[in-house]
Write a protein that holds these residues in place. Structure first.
Motif, mmCIF file in Angstrom:
data_model
loop_
_atom_site.group_PDB
_atom_site.id
_atom_site.type_symbol
_atom_site.label_atom_id
_atom_site.label_comp_id
_atom_site.label_asym_id
_atom_site.label_seq_id
_atom_site.Cartn_x
_atom_site.Cartn_y
_atom_site.Cartn_z
ATOM 1 N N ASP A 14 0.838 -1.197 0.000
ATOM 2 C CA ASP A 14 0.000 0.000 0.000
ATOM 3 C C ASP A 14 0.877 1.254 0.000
ATOM 4 N N ASP B 147 -0.297 4.355 -0.854
ATOM 5 C CA ASP B 147 -1.109 5.544 -0.560
ATOM 6 C C ASP B 147 -0.446 6.259 0.629
ATOM 7 N N HIS C 95 -1.788 7.395 3.126
ATOM 8 C CA HIS C 95 -2.472 7.025 4.372
ATOM 9 C C HIS C 95 -2.245 5.545 4.704
ATOM 10 N N SER D 279 2.165 -1.439 4.553
ATOM 11 C CA SER D 279 1.776 -0.079 4.166
ATOM 12 C C SER D 279 2.901 0.912 4.438
ATOM 13 N N PHE D 280 3.132 1.783 3.480
ATOM 14 C CA PHE D 280 4.035 2.931 3.635
ATOM 15 C C PHE D 280 3.123 4.147 3.794
ATOM 16 N N HIS D 281 3.346 4.983 4.778
ATOM 17 C CA HIS D 281 2.448 6.125 4.977
ATOM 18 C C HIS D 281 3.063 7.212 5.851
HETATM 19 CA CA CA Z 1 -0.145 3.453 2.644
#
Ligand code: CA
Ligand code: ZLS
Ligand code: ZN
Length: 393
Positions: free
Chosen positions: A179, A181, A183, A202-204
């Motif tokens: 992910d 995004d 967020h 996830s990277f956020h």
């Molecule tokens: Ca993300």
């Protein structure tokens, strides 16, 4: 015109529903469904449609949505009349059911149809991957990663990604969800927190209290209980404002490279939220189209099937450029398109004539101050590598 041909030895499919565009979240709402049409136009303008199988997707059925979401929630989503909105404003104390009807997740005309279309595209993409008719399936209308099984959240009502991954799990032993995004992909992470067949990463931007949704710290690796096979199968990469292509690329390759080595996924689900680009209305990063697209390019080197979803992205012209570029990565013409897309956009002529700026090679605008130190990024890589000692395919 640019001599775009089908990639050799594999098939790419593009899943699109033109009826998503006419839906409106409200005039001031940052989510603009017309960015999907803008993307499709750009893809077609470069002739990329000739290199893919193109599908106008069907809507997901109630039963399909029900594979993740509860009946209570779906029934309300189906029935909730947007006419109730003015009454809500008059009575701010009136309870909002399932987090529906607030300013992030407004009730609007055709909401249920819009959600079924988004999920339908993602599910069609997953089915093409499952029955091996497609090696890379693109569904820019999906990627709505915040929706929970009984709750809307952050512009997301139906979690098309979870529904698509449930489909993939019928045909593949292990799914890697990535992910990018800006967020945190909290809804997808939570949905699979008790299985070791899905690893989420996830990277956020991470700043609890000030940046939505506030979860996804480095130590959030899934519920750690002895009996939970899903423990350690959530990886989070919390970042600060202003990260650059170079830093992000290094981080992405060392994290995802290691995950691939340890988890040995059979298929990748990549959420390509474009709000991590520079100049995004809600985002905080400094990624260029090339840096964002490099993530898809790296995933492709593993040579396993992949679904690419959309997601956030609140500066529509940049969203279209990024997703058109990522489509070109999928069909292996990025070298050709790379030269053309950044400079040759439908807006270039106008901007040049107006002498606003001479080139569109870069997403322009004041870059954000970079608050990511090399030291911190190294610590993140270290932590992730340690977490992955507990993960074995
Ligand atoms: Ca993300
Ligand atoms: O990942 O930060 C919040 C929640 C609030 C602050 C904003 N107010 C309006 C509601 C309460 C705490 N929400 C975020 C949600 C971000 C969702 C990202 C989705 C995704 O990209 C995947 C598709 C948020 N950030 C910015 C706004 N909401 C926001 C900005 C501007 C407006 C206009 C419409 C509505 C009210 C005025 C709104 C929301
Ligand atoms: Zn987002």
């Amino acid at each position: 015109e640019y001599n775009i041909t089908r990639p050799k030895g594999y098939t790419v499919s593009y899943h699109f529903n033109p009826d998503m565009e006419p839906h409106h979240f409200g005039l001031t709402h940052p989510m603009k469904p017309f960015r999907l049409t803008l993307t499709k136009s750009l893809v077609t303008a470069y002739g990329m449609n000739f290199a893919m199988d193109n599908y106008n997707t069907r809507i997901a059925t109630y039963e399909e949505l029900n594979s993740f979401h509860t009946s209570d929630y779906l029934d309300y989503l189906h029935m909730a009349p947007p006419e109730e909105m003015p009454r809500d404003i008059d009575n701010p104390d009136k309870e909002v059911k399932f987090n529906l009807g607030g300013s992030d997740c407004p009730l609007f005309h055709g909401l249920y149809d819009y959600c079924s279309m988004s999920a339908g595209s993602s599910l069609d993409a997953a089915r093409k991957i499952c029955n091996k008719q497609s090696d890379i399936a693109i569904a820019w209308g999906g990627g709505l990663h915040h929706a929970k099984k009984s709750e809307a959240s952050g512009f997301c009502y139906i979690n098309d990604i979870v529904i698509a991954i449930l489909q993939l799990l019928r045909c593949y032993p292990r799914v890697l969800y990535i992910d990018i995004d800006v967020h945190h992909g909290d809804g997808v992470e939570e949905a699979f927190h008790s299985t070791d067949r899905v690893l989420t990463c996830s990277f956020h931007k991470f700043a609890p209290e000030v940046f939505f949704p506030g979860t996804g710290g480095l130590d959030d690796n899934g519920p750690k209980s002895e009996h939970n096979p899903g423990a350690h199968h959530a990886i989070n990469v919390p970042l600060n404002d202003g990260i650059t292509d170079e830093q992000y690329g290094h981080l992405f390759q060392s994290v995802i490279g290691k995950i691939n080595e340890k988890f040995r996924p059979s298929v990748i689900a990549l959420q390509c939220g474009a709000d991590s680009l520079a100049g995004d209305r809600l985002g905080r990063f400094n990624l260029q189209v090339q840096g964002h697209g490099a993530c898809a390019k790296f995933c492709k080197t593993f040579g396993i099937p992949m679904i690419m979803f959309g997601g956030g992205g609140y500066t529509p012209r940049n969203v279209a450029r990024a997703w058109a570029y990522e489509t070109s990565v999928a069909i292996d013409v990025d070298e050709k398109i790379n030269k053309i897309i950044p400079e040759h956009t439908p807006w270039r002529k106008h901007f040049v004539q107006e002498e606003l700026f001479p080139s569109l090679e870069q997403i322009l605008g004041e870059p954000r101050a970079n608050r990511n130190s090399q030291k911190r990024l190294q610590e993140i890589i270290q932590h992730v590598h340690e977490q992955l000692r507990f993960v074995n395919a």
